[in-house]
Scaffold this motif. Structure first.
Motif, PDB file in Angstrom:
ATOM      1  N   ASP A   1     -32.162 -28.156  30.100  1.00 31.21           N
ATOM      2  CA  ASP A   1     -30.771 -27.336  29.880  1.00 31.21           C
ATOM      3  C   ASP A   1     -30.072 -27.472  31.886  1.00 31.21           C
ATOM      4  O   ASP A   1     -29.075 -27.967  32.373  1.00 31.21           O
ATOM      5  N   ALA A   2     -31.444 -26.489  32.279  1.00 34.28           N
ATOM      6  CA  ALA A   2     -30.245 -26.028  33.731  1.00 34.28           C
ATOM      7  C   ALA A   2     -31.057 -27.503  34.861  1.00 34.28           C
ATOM      8  O   ALA A   2     -29.772 -27.430  36.136  1.00 34.28           O
TER       9      ALA A   2
ATOM     10  N   LEU B   1     -24.072 -22.611  33.528  1.00 34.50           N
ATOM     11  CA  LEU B   1     -25.242 -22.109  34.750  1.00 34.50           C
ATOM     12  C   LEU B   1     -24.851 -23.363  36.106  1.00 34.50           C
ATOM     13  O   LEU B   1     -25.870 -22.859  36.435  1.00 34.50           O
ATOM     14  N   GLY B   2     -24.485 -24.363  36.018  1.00 33.58           N
ATOM     15  CA  GLY B   2     -23.159 -24.420  36.957  1.00 33.58           C
ATOM     16  C   GLY B   2     -23.484 -22.784  38.209  1.00 33.58           C
ATOM     17  O   GLY B   2     -24.172 -23.488  39.201  1.00 33.58           O
TER      18      GLY B   2
ATOM     19  N   LEU C   1     -25.373 -20.802  38.257  1.00 35.57           N
ATOM     20  CA  LEU C   1     -26.889 -20.553  38.507  1.00 35.57           C
ATOM     21  C   LEU C   1     -27.228 -21.883  39.592  1.00 35.57           C
ATOM     22  O   LEU C   1     -28.046 -20.972  40.562  1.00 35.57           O
ATOM     23  N   ILE C   2     -26.860 -22.165  39.466  1.00 31.06           N
ATOM     24  CA  ILE C   2     -27.018 -23.507  40.829  1.00 31.06           C
ATOM     25  C   ILE C   2     -26.665 -23.043  41.629  1.00 31.06           C
ATOM     26  O   ILE C   2     -27.048 -22.817  42.828  1.00 31.06           O
TER      27      ILE C   2
ATOM     28  N   VAL D   1     -27.936 -29.551  34.121  1.00 26.26           N
ATOM     29  CA  VAL D   1     -26.843 -28.973  34.281  1.00 26.26           C
ATOM     30  C   VAL D   1     -26.424 -29.774  36.946  1.00 26.26           C
ATOM     31  O   VAL D   1     -25.578 -29.714  37.135  1.00 26.26           O
TER      32      VAL D   1
ATOM     33  N   TYR E   1     -29.677 -15.802  31.756  1.00 25.56           N
ATOM     34  CA  TYR E   1     -30.540 -16.734  31.531  1.00 25.56           C
ATOM     35  C   TYR E   1     -31.404 -16.319  29.755  1.00 25.56           C
ATOM     36  O   TYR E   1     -32.214 -15.604  30.121  1.00 25.56           O
TER      37      TYR E   1
ATOM     38  N   GLN F   1     -34.677 -13.305  32.928  1.00 24.35           N
ATOM     39  CA  GLN F   1     -34.604 -14.398  30.962  1.00 24.35           C
ATOM     40  C   GLN F   1     -35.838 -13.096  30.223  1.00 24.35           C
ATOM     41  O   GLN F   1     -35.411 -13.786  29.280  1.00 24.35           O
TER      42      GLN F   1
ATOM     43  N   GLY G   1     -35.142 -25.007  30.078  1.00 24.38           N
ATOM     44  CA  GLY G   1     -35.506 -25.263  31.682  1.00 24.38           C
ATOM     45  C   GLY G   1     -35.030 -26.901  32.158  1.00 24.38           C
ATOM     46  O   GLY G   1     -34.057 -27.201  32.750  1.00 24.38           O
TER      47      GLY G   1
END
Lengths: 130, 126
Positions: free
Chosen positions: B31-32, A112-113, A115-116, B35, A40, A8, B29
């Motif tokens: 936003d994460a 971002l999905g 990243l999850i 998601v 990110y 980041q 943050g």
């Protein structure tokens, strides 16, 4: 062990991305796998293909690219964070009517999905923030 | 909502440590978190340090033309993000009163925060 990194921090003005790169090299040297580096927040600047630092300074964009070439590590960039900061690949540049693009493979714009998914799918997700 | 007092666990814990104005940390943050919730994960939020300021009620957008985060906080329930925690020490250090917060968040002491972190599969810190 299967690792992923979340970066980041930007490539020049902060230490976070430099620490992340050293950590990446260290874990690979120990025989672990680095699935992906996810960029990110201001970390998306690590994907700027036009970065041209002086020759006697670290070139992080090239260093990430080398990591991909040598170890197959994916370089994933949050698309929402990237577009806001002027980081567009060819497809997005054309979609937004821009004359040039600032992101190119092996960096890939993604959501971002991802990243999850990485965080839940890898053994370790390690975050490097400024 | 199940008994959050005894049940601290979940899939993803998002830790928010930055105030709502002056940087995009809080927004990105959140936003994460949204998601992760949209992907079907059970998401918990922990407001720590200056991040507790995000919960202070009555906040506007600020003069810089960026979207404020207060409307995003109001959307959390729509995403089934109802496990909200805050660092109790930070609340008192910032002089904030629990009654004045925009959303109810459960105060946690340091030891409980350690348990909270241990009880999640993925922790993202912003």
């Amino acid at each position: 062990m299967r690792y992923a990194l979340l970066v980041q921090g930007p490539p020049y003005s902060r230490q976070a991305a430099h620490s992340a790169l050293r950590f990446a090299r260290a874990l690979l040297a120990r025989g672990h796998t680095l699935e992906s580096v996810f960029f990110y927040h201001d970390g998306v600047y690590n994907a700027a293909r036009l970065a041209a630092p002086p020759q006697d300074e670290p070139h992080l964009v090239d260093a990430w690219r080398a990591l991909h070439d040598e170890h197959g590590t994916r370089l994933q960039v949050c698309i929402a964070a990237a577009l806001r900061r002027g980081l567009l690949d060819e497809r997005e540049a054309s979609r937004h009517g821009k004359t040039g693009h600032s992101v190119e493979p092996p960096f890939e714009l993604t959501g971002l999905g991802q990243l999850i998914d990485l965080g839940l799918g890898c053994d370790r997700l390690v975050t490097f923030s400024p | 909502m199940h008994d959050r007092d005894t049940q601290l666990g979940g899939d993803v814990l998002v830790i928010l440590r930055h105030p709502p104005h002056g940087s995009s940390w809080l927004r990105e943050g959140l936003d994460a978190a949204l998601v992760a919730a949209a992907f079907g994960q059970a998401v918990s939020l922990l407001f720590m340090g200056d991040g507790v300021m995000a919960l202070a009620g009555g906040q506007g957008q600020g003069p810089l033309g960026q979207k404020g985060t207060a409307p995003t906080l109001d959307m959390l329930a729509m995403y089934d993000i109802e496990a909200l925690y805050l660092e109790s020490g930070a609340l008192s250090a910032l002089g904030l009163n629990r009654d004045a917060l925009q959303l109810p968040a459960q105060p946690l002491e340091a030891a409980d925060i350690a348990n909270l972190i241990a009880a999640h599969r993925l922790v993202l810190t912003f």
